[in-house]
Structure formats: C-alpha cells, structure tokens
Design a protein around this motif. Structure first.
Motif, PDB file in Angstrom:
ATOM      1  N   VAL A 110      12.548 -10.186  -4.612  1.00 22.75           N
ATOM      2  CA  VAL A 110      12.749  -9.136  -5.810  1.00 22.75           C
ATOM      3  C   VAL A 110      11.949  -7.961  -5.708  1.00 22.75           C
ATOM      4  N   VAL A 111      12.547  -6.842  -5.983  1.00 22.88           N
ATOM      5  CA  VAL A 111      11.463  -5.601  -5.970  1.00 22.88           C
ATOM      6  C   VAL A 111      10.356  -5.657  -7.270  1.00 22.88           C
ATOM      7  N   THR A 112       9.353  -5.608  -6.697  1.00 22.81           N
ATOM      8  CA  THR A 112       8.235  -5.835  -7.815  1.00 22.81           C
ATOM      9  C   THR A 112       7.118  -4.911  -7.737  1.00 22.81           C
ATOM     10  N   PRO A 113       6.801  -4.035  -8.974  1.00 24.06           N
ATOM     11  CA  PRO A 113       5.544  -3.209  -8.660  1.00 24.06           C
ATOM     12  C   PRO A 113       4.160  -3.754  -8.434  1.00 24.06           C
ATOM     13  N   THR A 114       3.641  -3.082  -7.467  1.00 19.98           N
ATOM     14  CA  THR A 114       2.282  -3.545  -7.414  1.00 19.98           C
ATOM     15  C   THR A 114       1.176  -2.422  -7.321  1.00 19.98           C
ATOM     16  N   GLN A 115      -0.023  -2.709  -7.915  1.00 17.37           N
ATOM     17  CA  GLN A 115      -1.271  -1.591  -7.645  1.00 17.37           C
ATOM     18  C   GLN A 115      -1.884  -1.734  -6.345  1.00 17.37           C
ATOM     19  N   HIS A 116      -2.000  -0.564  -5.751  1.00 16.34           N
ATOM     20  CA  HIS A 116      -2.763  -0.416  -4.427  1.00 16.34           C
ATOM     21  C   HIS A 116      -3.633   0.712  -4.437  1.00 16.34           C
ATOM     22  N   LEU A 117      -4.520   0.725  -3.552  1.00 18.08           N
ATOM     23  CA  LEU A 117      -5.577   1.596  -3.221  1.00 18.08           C
ATOM     24  C   LEU A 117      -5.368   2.762  -2.097  1.00 18.08           C
ATOM     25  N   ILE A 123      -4.412   1.794   1.748  1.00 16.30           N
ATOM     26  CA  ILE A 123      -5.495   1.166   2.451  1.00 16.30           C
ATOM     27  C   ILE A 123      -5.511  -0.430   2.279  1.00 16.30           C
ATOM     28  N   THR A 124      -4.558  -0.844   1.417  1.00 14.49           N
ATOM     29  CA  THR A 124      -4.597  -2.066   0.881  1.00 14.49           C
ATOM     30  C   THR A 124      -3.327  -3.103   1.027  1.00 14.49           C
ATOM     31  N   ARG A 125      -3.398  -4.346   1.120  1.00 10.77           N
ATOM     32  CA  ARG A 125      -2.151  -5.074   1.334  1.00 10.77           C
ATOM     33  C   ARG A 125      -2.174  -6.378   0.691  1.00 10.77           C
ATOM     34  N   ASP A 126      -1.022  -6.860   0.250  1.00  8.97           N
ATOM     35  CA  ASP A 126      -0.898  -7.777  -0.550  1.00  8.97           C
ATOM     36  C   ASP A 126      -0.921  -9.120   0.504  1.00  8.97           C
TER      37      ASP A 126
END
Length: 250
Positions: A148-155, A200-203
């Motif tokens: 499912v499409v989910t929002p996530t915070q990144h730098l 510059i970040t990944r889950d």
C-alpha cells in the motif's frame, strides 16, 4: 604504473561497493545474509584483479567502520551548515513483511508499455524509468502480497542552496581546460534545468546508519554513500588519508 615509474608519489585504490538494494535482493535469492554475499564477491573480485596483475595499493570495500565514521561525519557537517532538508515521500509498504519496499523489492505492470514484470525503478522491456508507486498491480517481491502507498519522512541534500557556489566553481575549473566537452555539456544541462533537492536516505537495514533522531531506522542512499568509499578505502590504507583528499594546492 606510469606514475610510479616517473617517481611520483602515487596512490592507487579501488574496492567493492556493497550497500544497497541490489545486494539485499541477491542475498535473499541465494539464501545468504548481505554480509555473507559481500564477503564472497569481494574475495572473488580481489582474486580476479590479482590474476590480471592490477597493482592496487589497497583493494578495499565500503562496509567498514572507517566508511561509517567518514560518511556520518560528512553528513553531520552538511546538517550543521544547513544543506539538508526534510520532506515526505510516498512509498510502497508491505504490511505482511512490515517494511517499506525499495525499488527492487517490488514488481508490477509497467504504466507505459503494460509489461507485467517491471521493477520499481525501471521497465526492462521499454527502458523507461519508473517510480515504484506508479506501477500497476504492484506485488511485494518477498511475499507476493499487495503493498500500500504510505508516506514516510526522508532527508534531502539541498542542491538548490549550493547552485550559485557550484556555478562559480565550475566557471573557474572549466576555464582551466581540464573538462571534456561532453562533461561540460551534461553539467550545463543540469544547471540550465535548475538543481533539485536529492534524497539521501532509504528505508533499508543494509547500509550506513543515519545518525539523527527520527531517522535512525534508515540508512544512507547508496548514491550518497558509495563515492565516500574512495576516502574510507584510503583511510583503511593509511592514517594520512586526509593529505590525499584535502590538499587543494595539489
């Protein structure tokens, strides 16, 4: 070899770039941990270069404590100088696996040519680049569940903030005549269109940890991390590594 024969002070380093989703997916396919997979291929690559008699001063890798230390130090300097920003990305998340799916962990139907086995980064049939959330009928490559499409915070690296300083530096170095015509053209094209912030970040779990509260469950995106490998491989070879990489007079 030419430089050494001339008597110049020469350092020749290389290594294996080991973080990222390609490693994680291959490790899963082979039933190994990412570390086990990288150990195997690092040794294989080293043996091949030895067979070719390629004379590296040091053949290293990006999965070392020195890499973590130097990459995190560069990150902290960027953060302190205001060259990073936060933003929200929409990513596919597999609830069954309890993880966000990086591009190579998701497959589906290409939105451009309807090829049924497109990856979350590109379609191998039509060659188009794809954002994973654009895939039709997406499937988690690990469990075949529907993400499912989910929002996530990144730098993000705030490249627009560096644009003016970069342009001034480029004009000086272009004038010195050391750039190829092709390299100048590509760089001018990027500047003409305006630089954009770059994530510059990944889950993921396999990578250099991000040393910042709120992002400690993430790692650095391999495009940010891997080039630093040249510095860390040098640092694994000599304690004087900064004299090679921080000497603008030479």
């Amino acid at each position: 070899r030419y430089s050494r024969l001339r008597g110049w002070n020469t350092l020749f380093v290389c290594g294996t770039d080991e973080y990222g989703t390609a490693t994680e997916t291959r490790a899963l396919e082979e039933g190994l941990s990412p570390r086990q997979l990288c150990d195997r291929y690092h040794a294989l690559h080293a043996d091949i270069y030895t067979w070719f008699r390629i004379s590296f001063d040091h053949f290293g890798r990006t999965t070392t404590p020195q890499q973590t230390r130097i990459a995190q130090d560069i990150f902290q300097r960027l953060l302190a100088r205001g060259f990073l920003l936060q933003d929200t990305l929409e990513q596919l998340r597999c609830e069954s696996c309890a993880r966000y799916l990086a591009d190579r962990f998701v497959e589906g139907t290409c939105p451009f040519c309807a090829y049924g086995e497109a990856r979350g980064d590109q379609c191998d049939k039509c060659g188009k680049l794809i954002n994973a959330v654009e895939l039709k009928n997406p499937q988690c490559k690990l469990c075949r569940g529907t993400p499912v499409v989910t929002p996530t915070q990144h730098l993000f690296l705030d490249l627009p903030k560096l644009e003016g300083r970069l342009e001034a530096w480029l004009e000086r170095t272009w004038a010195a005549g050391d750039w190829t015509a092709n390299a100048r053209h590509i760089t001018r094209t990027w500047l003409r269109d305006g630089l954009k912030p770059r994530c510059i970040t990944r889950d993921l779990t396999w990578g250099t940890p991000v040393p910042l509260d709120g992002f400690r469950d993430k790692v650095f995106y391999v495009w940010f991390d891997a080039p630093i490998g040249y510095l860390s491989i040098t640092a694994n070879y000599t304690e004087q590594w900064e004299r090679w990489w921080k000497n603008p007079q030479q």
